[in-house]
Design a protein around this motif. Structure first.
Motif, short mmCIF file in Angstrom:
data_model
loop_
_atom_site.label_atom_id
_atom_site.label_comp_id
_atom_site.label_asym_id
_atom_site.label_seq_id
_atom_site.Cartn_x
_atom_site.Cartn_y
_atom_site.Cartn_z
N ASP A 230 45.75 -32.60 25.11
CA ASP A 230 45.68 -32.16 26.19
C ASP A 230 46.43 -30.84 26.44
O ASP A 230 47.19 -30.52 25.65
CB ASP A 230 46.30 -33.14 27.15
CG ASP A 230 45.73 -34.76 27.28
OD1 ASP A 230 44.52 -34.82 27.01
OD2 ASP A 230 46.36 -35.83 27.38
N GLU B 110 50.69 -27.21 25.09
CA GLU B 110 49.95 -27.99 24.17
C GLU B 110 50.66 -28.51 23.16
O GLU B 110 51.98 -28.30 22.94
CB GLU B 110 48.71 -27.37 23.63
CG GLU B 110 47.97 -26.62 24.65
CD GLU B 110 46.87 -25.59 23.97
OE1 GLU B 110 45.83 -25.84 23.82
OE2 GLU B 110 47.31 -24.39 23.69
N PRO C 172 42.20 -31.26 19.27
CA PRO C 172 42.28 -32.48 20.17
C PRO C 172 43.52 -32.53 20.66
O PRO C 172 44.72 -31.95 20.28
CB PRO C 172 42.23 -33.73 19.12
CG PRO C 172 41.56 -33.26 18.18
CD PRO C 172 41.76 -31.92 17.86
N LYS D 59 42.31 -32.54 30.36
CA LYS D 59 42.08 -33.56 29.24
C LYS D 59 41.21 -32.86 28.04
O LYS D 59 39.99 -32.67 28.40
CB LYS D 59 41.23 -34.76 29.85
CG LYS D 59 41.32 -35.92 29.09
CD LYS D 59 42.61 -36.65 28.89
CE LYS D 59 42.56 -38.15 28.29
NZ LYS D 59 43.74 -38.62 27.85
N HIS D 60 41.63 -32.95 26.99
CA HIS D 60 41.14 -32.73 25.79
C HIS D 60 39.99 -31.29 26.10
O HIS D 60 38.75 -31.48 25.85
CB HIS D 60 40.27 -33.72 25.12
CG HIS D 60 41.09 -34.67 24.98
ND1 HIS D 60 42.01 -34.85 24.02
CD2 HIS D 60 40.87 -36.12 25.18
CE1 HIS D 60 42.72 -36.00 24.00
NE2 HIS D 60 41.89 -36.67 24.60
N ALA E 92 37.11 -30.90 29.70
CA ALA E 92 36.28 -30.28 28.54
C ALA E 92 35.66 -29.10 29.00
O ALA E 92 34.88 -28.95 29.99
CB ALA E 92 35.50 -31.32 27.71
#
Length: 646
Positions: free
Chosen positions: A497, A526, A495, A488-489, A449
């Protein structure tokens, strides 16, 4: 940003100004204190021995300064790769002295004798030059007086006159001793006497034609009779040669600044500080502050007076057979850049107050880097390294834009930043790598993140993402990298990955040349779209004070995000987002005005033109953007040579 959002951002800025001011004062005080500590750390003084009387050594530097250095029973002596003693310090010897400031006096910690005890080159030139190149590969710290590595260059003899020296094994002609007071250059033959045929001098990898009769051999285009200059630097400036690996040619020309953190930490097969013993902690600081006016044209543009800035503190020492590096980088942009970000047309990435940041570049966090690195050798031409960072850079993408030599003095992030190098500020990073000669392979685990909108803290997070990177030194100034990462996110408002792939080709990335170029491709895959970004950028050091820089890029951006300044909900998980290509071209000029000790100050400006897709012309028009800024940069006590000289 919408018109309603801007006042809210400014209101928040006024409400929190007291807290930010206090934090700014604390951080500034810390950086000032560290800089003061750095002034007492070991420095490197290169020059020629004038005399030695008992325990006092007199050294003359390239700037003509005569420095008195005290010797103690703890002073270490080396000559080449062998031990030496006090008796080897004879007049005329070229030396590099590691010294500490004690009160008003310099006290020698260690002395390396790097050249023969004559004013010019002697028959052992090959050994002397190898030693000097190792010393200059390390790069002297800012503020330390430095001497030229070559004391004298003899002009070719006139026809019919015998050679006064012999040709050395390294390809350098032995140089005759120069007349006193002439900066080490021997008088040339009379102009009426034709020069004898002579091969060009192989000068540590730089072929040079012989000077005409009656002229002196010149470095960097200097006029006859002038002292040898490196990078056209004013007298008293530290001579720096970038972060060259041992055996690379020493740069005699103009150089570009770069501050690659991985290179400074030794995350490279060949050690940029080879031959430098660090039994004690060696400290350095560097940083830059830009104060400027930012005008973004067209209906979606905005104006701002702002400051982009960063400061870095690094300390290193030998541990076992390797070296440990502790590094911290900070920025006060949370206080000096608007909360919603610096105005920049077509820029996207991250969020603020629950809305995506559009047409603005977010400020950097207070903590940009906080890491510990250990580097260990693998034979003579290899190494392994491990790094743990609370904030750091995973092995993904090229060197970040603000640290690249090819970015030059460009104050602006690329429009493809979030396709190419946005992970340079990442929470909780573990990296391991190894390399041999020209190739290195490394991998990272990190928290995927991106940092949130609260720029004054560190968020942390689990190790949920991975990346891998291969780097290659292609020789002759060329290098490349290819990398892949699973994040990851990464986006707070989108939202899902992300799979990121990058590849780049570089010239002059070490900051040891007047020209640096980067060609870069990045792809983000994505759930809602796969998009590409292409970048070409270059900087050229015209003189030691004048620089031009430019950037051209094409990035696929979400069409609806640019139209509405918001994220539109998709109709299903498989829905593909419409994207449009945005193009930008920047050209700029920078002029250094003052160079005092460790500081360099100057002024710059640039223009950016855009290729606007037809779908966006109604809200963007045909804009032109302008930056005008003043820049102050400092570089203190750096013995690692991890950045370029200009």
């Amino acid at each position: 940003m919408t018109e309603a959002a801007v006042p809210r951002h400014r209101t928040k800025g006024r409400c929190t100004v007291s807290k930010k001011s206090v934090t700014s004062v604390i951080v500034c005080a810390f950086l000032v204190a560290v800089s003061a500590w750095a002034s007492d750390s070991a420095q490197h003084i290169a020059g020629t021995v004038q005399s030695r009387k008992g325990q006092r050594l007199q050294v003359r530097t390239s700037a003509g300064r005569s420095i008195s250095i005290e010797l103690t029973h703890a002073t270490r002596y080396r000559k080449g790769n062998a031990a030496a003693g006090l008796s080897d310090l004879r007049a005329g010897a070229r030396v590099v002295v590691e010294a500490k400031r004690v009160g008003r006096h310099w006290v020698a910690v260690g002395i390396r004798i790097t050249g023969p005890q004559v004013a010019g080159h002697a028959a052992d030139t090959k050994t002397g030059h190898a030693d000097m190149h190792r010393e200059h590969a390390a790069g002297p710290p800012g503020g330390a007086p430095v001497a030229e590595p070559h004391a004298a260059h003899r002009a070719p003899p006139a026809a019919g006159q015998p050679e006064s020296g012999t040709q050395s094994a390294s390809g350098h002609a032995a140089h005759a001793e120069a007349p006193a007071g002439h900066e080490g250059h021997a008088e040339g033959a009379p102009a009426s006497a034709p020069a004898a045929p002579q091969e060009p001098m192989a000068h540590a990898g730089h072929a040079e034609p012989p000077p005409a009769a009656g002229e002196h051999a010149q470095h960097g285009g200097m006029a006859p009779g002038q002292p040898m200059q490196h990078g056209d630097m004013p007298a008293g400036q530290p001579m720096q040669h970038g972060a060259m690996a041992p055996g690379q040619p020493m740069s005699h020309g103009r150089t570009l600044f770069q501050s690659d953190m991985s290179l400074m930490a030794g995350m490279t097969p060949r050690d940029p500080v080879s031959g430098m013993a660090m039994p004690h902690w060696q400290l350095m600081t560097l940083g830059a502050i830009r104060l400027g006016y930012n005008h973004q044209g067209g209906p979606s543009g905005d104006d701002a007076f702002e400051s982009s800035n960063f400061g870095m503190v690094m300390t290193q020492r030998d541990v076992g057979s390797g070296r440990i590096t502790l590094m911290m980088m900070n920025s006060l942009e949370p206080a000096t850049v608007p909360d919603g970000g610096s105005p920049q047309l077509f820029q996207t990435g991250e969020a603020f107050h629950g809305k995506p940041i559009v047409d603005r570049q977010h400020p950097h966090d207070l903590f940009m880097s906080l890491s510990a690195t250990y580097r260990g050798p693998l034979g003579g031409e290899g190494a392994y390294w491990v790094q743990a960072a609370v904030r750091g850079e995973p092995a993904l993408g090229p060197t970040a834009f603000m640290h690249r030599a090819s970015s030059g003095e460009n104050p602006t992030a690329p429009l493809g930043h979030h396709w190419e190098d946005s992970t340079h500020i990442t929470n909780n990073v573990l990296t391991a790598g190894l390399g041999w000669r020209w190739l290195s392979v490394e991998g990272s685990a990190f928290h995927g993140a991106e940092p949130d909108e609260h720029r004054w803290d560190i968020e942390g997070g689990g190790l949920d993402s991975v990346s891998g990177r291969v780097k290659a030194d292609l020789g002759h100034g060329w290098s490349s990298q290819a990398s892949y990462g699973f994040l990851k996110h990464p986006e707070a408002l989108e939202p899902g990955d992300q799979h990121r792939t990058t590849a780049s080709l570089h010239y002059g990335a070490a900051g040891d040349r007047p020209l640096a170029v980067t060609l870069l491709w990045g792809r983000d895959r994505e759930t809602h779209a796969t998009t590409d970004a292409f970048l070409g950028e270059a900087a050229y050091q015209i003189t030691g004070l004048d620089q031009v820089y430019g950037r051209a890029e094409s990035v696929e951006k979400p069409r609806d995000l640019l139209l509405t300044k918001d994220i539109e909900p998709t109709t299903g998980a498989s829905s593909q987002e419409a994207v449009v290509p945005v193009r930008a071209f920047t050209v700029g000029y920078f002029r250094d005005l003052t160079t005092s000790g460790v500081f360099r100050a100057g002024l710059g400006a640039d223009l950016t033109f855009y290729g606007v897709p037809s779908e966006l012309e109604a809200i963007y028009g045909d804009p032109v953007s302008v930056h005008a800024f003043a820049r102050l940069r400092w570089d203190k006590g750096h013995g690692a040579g991890g950045h370029g000289g200009h």
